[in-house]
Design a protein around this motif. Structure first.
Motif, PDB file in Angstrom:
ATOM      1  N   SER A 187      31.113  72.758  49.298  1.00  0.00           N
ATOM      2  CA  SER A 187      29.767  73.310  49.344  1.00  0.00           C
ATOM      3  C   SER A 187      28.751  72.227  48.991  1.00  0.00           C
ATOM      4  O   SER A 187      29.075  71.213  48.351  1.00  0.00           O
ATOM      5  N   GLY A 188      27.504  72.450  49.394  1.00  0.00           N
ATOM      6  CA  GLY A 188      26.458  71.511  49.041  1.00  0.00           C
ATOM      7  C   GLY A 188      26.297  71.398  47.536  1.00  0.00           C
ATOM      8  O   GLY A 188      26.045  70.313  47.010  1.00  0.00           O
ATOM      9  N   ARG A 189      26.449  72.511  46.846  1.00  0.00           N
ATOM     10  CA  ARG A 189      26.325  72.495  45.388  1.00  0.00           C
ATOM     11  C   ARG A 189      27.418  71.641  44.753  1.00  0.00           C
ATOM     12  O   ARG A 189      27.163  70.883  43.818  1.00  0.00           O
ATOM     13  N   THR A 190      28.639  71.771  45.285  1.00  0.00           N
ATOM     14  CA  THR A 190      29.742  70.957  44.752  1.00  0.00           C
ATOM     15  C   THR A 190      29.481  69.478  44.978  1.00  0.00           C
ATOM     16  O   THR A 190      29.684  68.643  44.085  1.00  0.00           O
ATOM     17  N   LEU A 191      29.029  69.117  46.177  1.00  0.00           N
ATOM     18  CA  LEU A 191      28.739  67.709  46.462  1.00  0.00           C
ATOM     19  C   LEU A 191      27.618  67.185  45.567  1.00  0.00           C
ATOM     20  O   LEU A 191      27.688  66.047  45.086  1.00  0.00           O
ATOM     21  N   ALA A 192      26.589  68.009  45.336  1.00  0.00           N
ATOM     22  CA  ALA A 192      25.501  67.585  44.461  1.00  0.00           C
ATOM     23  C   ALA A 192      26.023  67.301  43.055  1.00  0.00           C
ATOM     24  O   ALA A 192      25.645  66.307  42.417  1.00  0.00           O
ATOM     25  N   ARG A 193      26.904  68.175  42.577  1.00  0.00           N
ATOM     26  CA  ARG A 193      27.471  67.985  41.242  1.00  0.00           C
ATOM     27  C   ARG A 193      28.314  66.713  41.190  1.00  0.00           C
ATOM     28  O   ARG A 193      28.245  65.949  40.221  1.00  0.00           O
ATOM     29  N   ASP A 208      21.496  48.709  43.240  1.00  0.00           N
ATOM     30  CA  ASP A 208      22.913  49.003  43.066  1.00  0.00           C
ATOM     31  C   ASP A 208      23.224  50.362  43.681  1.00  0.00           C
ATOM     32  O   ASP A 208      22.432  51.308  43.580  1.00  0.00           O
ATOM     33  N   VAL A 209      24.390  50.478  44.295  1.00  0.00           N
ATOM     34  CA  VAL A 209      24.816  51.737  44.921  1.00  0.00           C
ATOM     35  C   VAL A 209      26.217  52.078  44.424  1.00  0.00           C
ATOM     36  O   VAL A 209      27.213  51.725  45.062  1.00  0.00           O
ATOM     37  N   PRO A 210      26.339  52.747  43.270  1.00  0.00           N
ATOM     38  CA  PRO A 210      27.666  53.142  42.793  1.00  0.00           C
ATOM     39  C   PRO A 210      28.285  54.178  43.721  1.00  0.00           C
ATOM     40  O   PRO A 210      27.586  55.014  44.302  1.00  0.00           O
ATOM     41  N   MET A 211      29.598  54.112  43.866  1.00  0.00           N
ATOM     42  CA  MET A 211      30.296  55.007  44.785  1.00  0.00           C
ATOM     43  C   MET A 211      30.989  56.149  44.041  1.00  0.00           C
ATOM     44  O   MET A 211      31.579  55.935  42.973  1.00  0.00           O
ATOM     45  N   PRO A 212      30.937  57.368  44.590  1.00  0.00           N
ATOM     46  CA  PRO A 212      31.684  58.480  43.983  1.00  0.00           C
ATOM     47  C   PRO A 212      33.180  58.304  44.191  1.00  0.00           C
ATOM     48  O   PRO A 212      33.619  57.629  45.132  1.00  0.00           O
ATOM     49  N   LEU A 213      33.974  58.926  43.337  1.00  0.00           N
ATOM     50  CA  LEU A 213      35.425  58.808  43.404  1.00  0.00           C
ATOM     51  C   LEU A 213      36.065  59.955  44.179  1.00  0.00           C
ATOM     52  O   LEU A 213      37.079  59.766  44.842  1.00  0.00           O
ATOM     53  N   PHE A 245      28.091  63.964  43.117  1.00  0.00           N
ATOM     54  CA  PHE A 245      27.264  62.761  43.175  1.00  0.00           C
ATOM     55  C   PHE A 245      26.595  62.493  41.832  1.00  0.00           C
ATOM     56  O   PHE A 245      26.571  61.349  41.355  1.00  0.00           O
ATOM     57  N   ALA A 246      26.067  63.536  41.197  1.00  0.00           N
ATOM     58  CA  ALA A 246      25.404  63.343  39.907  1.00  0.00           C
ATOM     59  C   ALA A 246      26.381  62.862  38.844  1.00  0.00           C
ATOM     60  O   ALA A 246      26.075  61.952  38.059  1.00  0.00           O
ATOM     61  N   ALA A 247      27.585  63.454  38.818  1.00  0.00           N
ATOM     62  CA  ALA A 247      28.558  63.117  37.781  1.00  0.00           C
ATOM     63  C   ALA A 247      29.196  61.751  38.015  1.00  0.00           C
ATOM     64  O   ALA A 247      29.471  61.019  37.056  1.00  0.00           O
ATOM     65  N   GLU A 248      29.432  61.383  39.276  1.00  0.00           N
ATOM     66  CA  GLU A 248      30.238  60.198  39.562  1.00  0.00           C
ATOM     67  C   GLU A 248      29.419  58.963  39.934  1.00  0.00           C
ATOM     68  O   GLU A 248      29.959  57.862  39.934  1.00  0.00           O
ATOM     69  N   THR A 249      28.154  59.136  40.256  1.00  0.00           N
ATOM     70  CA  THR A 249      27.308  57.968  40.527  1.00  0.00           C
ATOM     71  C   THR A 249      26.225  57.788  39.470  1.00  0.00           C
ATOM     72  O   THR A 249      25.576  56.741  39.434  1.00  0.00           O
ATOM     73  N   GLY A 250      26.019  58.807  38.641  1.00  0.00           N
ATOM     74  CA  GLY A 250      25.008  58.713  37.599  1.00  0.00           C
ATOM     75  C   GLY A 250      23.604  58.989  38.077  1.00  0.00           C
ATOM     76  O   GLY A 250      22.640  58.732  37.344  1.00  0.00           O
ATOM     77  N   MET A 251      23.462  59.545  39.292  1.00  0.00           N
ATOM     78  CA  MET A 251      22.124  59.845  39.806  1.00  0.00           C
ATOM     79  C   MET A 251      22.209  60.994  40.813  1.00  0.00           C
ATOM     80  O   MET A 251      23.273  61.239  41.402  1.00  0.00           O
ATOM     81  N   PRO A 252      21.106  61.707  41.009  1.00  0.00           N
ATOM     82  CA  PRO A 252      21.110  62.775  42.027  1.00  0.00           C
ATOM     83  C   PRO A 252      21.354  62.198  43.416  1.00  0.00           C
ATOM     84  O   PRO A 252      21.065  61.027  43.689  1.00  0.00           O
ATOM     85  N   PHE A 253      21.848  63.067  44.309  1.00  0.00           N
ATOM     86  CA  PHE A 253      22.160  62.626  45.662  1.00  0.00           C
ATOM     87  C   PHE A 253      20.947  62.026  46.359  1.00  0.00           C
ATOM     88  O   PHE A 253      21.060  61.012  47.059  1.00  0.00           O
TER      89      PHE A 253
END
Length: 260
Positions: free
Chosen positions: A182-188, A146-151, A190-198
C-alpha cells in the motif's frame, strides 16, 4: 594495482603526494576498495559519484571529496569525466579529518593539482607545491545531495525505478500497485529506512540526477524538465532548499574563505 584497476597509490617516497589521472567512461565504476593513503577524489571535467556505506556524494568540478585512509569507497561516473585523484600519506599529512569531507576546489587548487600531476616535476618544485596544497585544503560550506536507499525489497524497487527515471510522477499509491504494497506502507518504509519522507527523498533523486546535466552546460529549463519539474523556477527553489545554493552557485568556484 588494486583488483578494480586503481593503483595502490603508495608513492616511492613515503612523504610525497601522488596524483593519478583516470579517463572515466559513462557507467564506468571502481568498485568497493580502500587505500593506505588519504585520497582527494576530484574531476576537473565531468561529475564524479563516490559511495561510502549508505551515503553517496555527487561532485562537480568545484568540489572534491576527502576520503580518509582505510575507508572503503566506490567511485564512478555516469557521463564522461576525467578523475584526478590526489593520494596523501597519513604520516606526512597535516589535515586530520576522520570522516569523508567535501573540499572546495577553486582556481588555485585546481592548477596546483594539475601541476603536481606533471611527471617531470623536480623534487624542489614538488616539495614547495605540496606545502601550498595543504594550505588550500578547506571544507566547503555546502550540503551535498545524499540519497540513502531503503532496505525493504518493495521500497527498494521503487527507489531504483525512480533513480533510473527521476521524472516519473507516480504517487506512492501508484507505485504500491506495482510492487505489492500500500502507499501507506511504502511511505512508512521510506521514512524509517531513509530518514526522510518519500517526497523529500524523490526531490533529492531528481536534484542529484540534474547535476550531470548541469555540468554538461545544458539549459536550465531543459534540465528541469528532464528531472520532473514543470518550470525552471520550481527546480531552482528545490535545489536551493536542499543545498543552500542555486544551481549556478553550486558549480561556481568556492568563495575565498573556502580556499584559505
Amino acid at each position: 594495482m588494486s583488483p578494480n584497476g586503481q593503483p595502490r597509490a603508495e608513492a616511492p617516497d613515503p612523504a610525497a603526494i601522488c596524483v593519478r589521472t583516470f579517463d572515466m567512461q559513462p557507467g564506468q565504476r571502481f568498485d568497493l576498495h580502500d587505500h593506505e593513503t588519504h585520497q582527494l577524489a576530484w574531476s576537473p571535467s565531468g561529475v564524479l559519484t563516490v559511495d561510502i556505506g549508505d551515503r553517496s556524494w555527487v561532485l562537480p568540478p568545484t568540489m572534491a571529496l576527502w576520503i580518509p585512509a582505510g575507508v572503503p569507497h566506490a567511485t564512478g561516473a555516469t557521463r564522461p569525466a576525467l578523475m584526478r585523484s590526489v593520494y596523501l600519506p597519513p604520516a606526512h599529512c597535516p589535515a586530520g579529518w576522520h570522516d569523508p569531507t567535501v573540499v572546495g576546489v577553486g582556481p588555485l587548487l585546481r592548477e596546483l593539482i594539475t601541476h603536481l600531476a606533471a611527471p617531470d616535476l623536480g623534487p624542489g618544485a614538488r616539495s614547495r607545491a605540496e606545502a601550498v596544497l595543504f594550505d588550500l585544503l578547506r571544507p566547503v560550506g555546502v550540503t551535498t545531495i545524499d540519497v540513502p536507499m531503503p532496505l525493504d525489497t518493495r521500497a527498494r524497487r521503487v527507489a531504483e525505478a525512480l533513480i533510473a527515471h527521476p521524472s516519473d510522477e507516480r504517487t506512492l499509491d501508484g507505485w504500491g500497485r506495482e510492487v505489492g504494497a500500500s502507499g501507506r506502507t511504502l511511505a512508512r518504509l521510506f521514512a524509517a529506512e531513509t530518514g526522510m519522507p518519500f517526497g523529500r527523498w524523490r526531490t533529492r533523486v531528481r536534484l542529484r540526477a540534474a547535476l550531470g546535466h548541469l555540468a554538461a552546460n545544458r539549459p536550465l529549463a531543459s534540465v528541469a524538465r528532464r528531472v520532473g519539474y514543470s518550470t525552471p523556477s520550481a527546480f531552482v527553489a528545490a535545489f536551493r532548499l536542499e543545498t543552500g545554493r542555486t544551481p549556478g552557485a553550486y558549480f561556481a568556484d568556492p568563495p575565498r574563505s573556502a580556499r584559505g
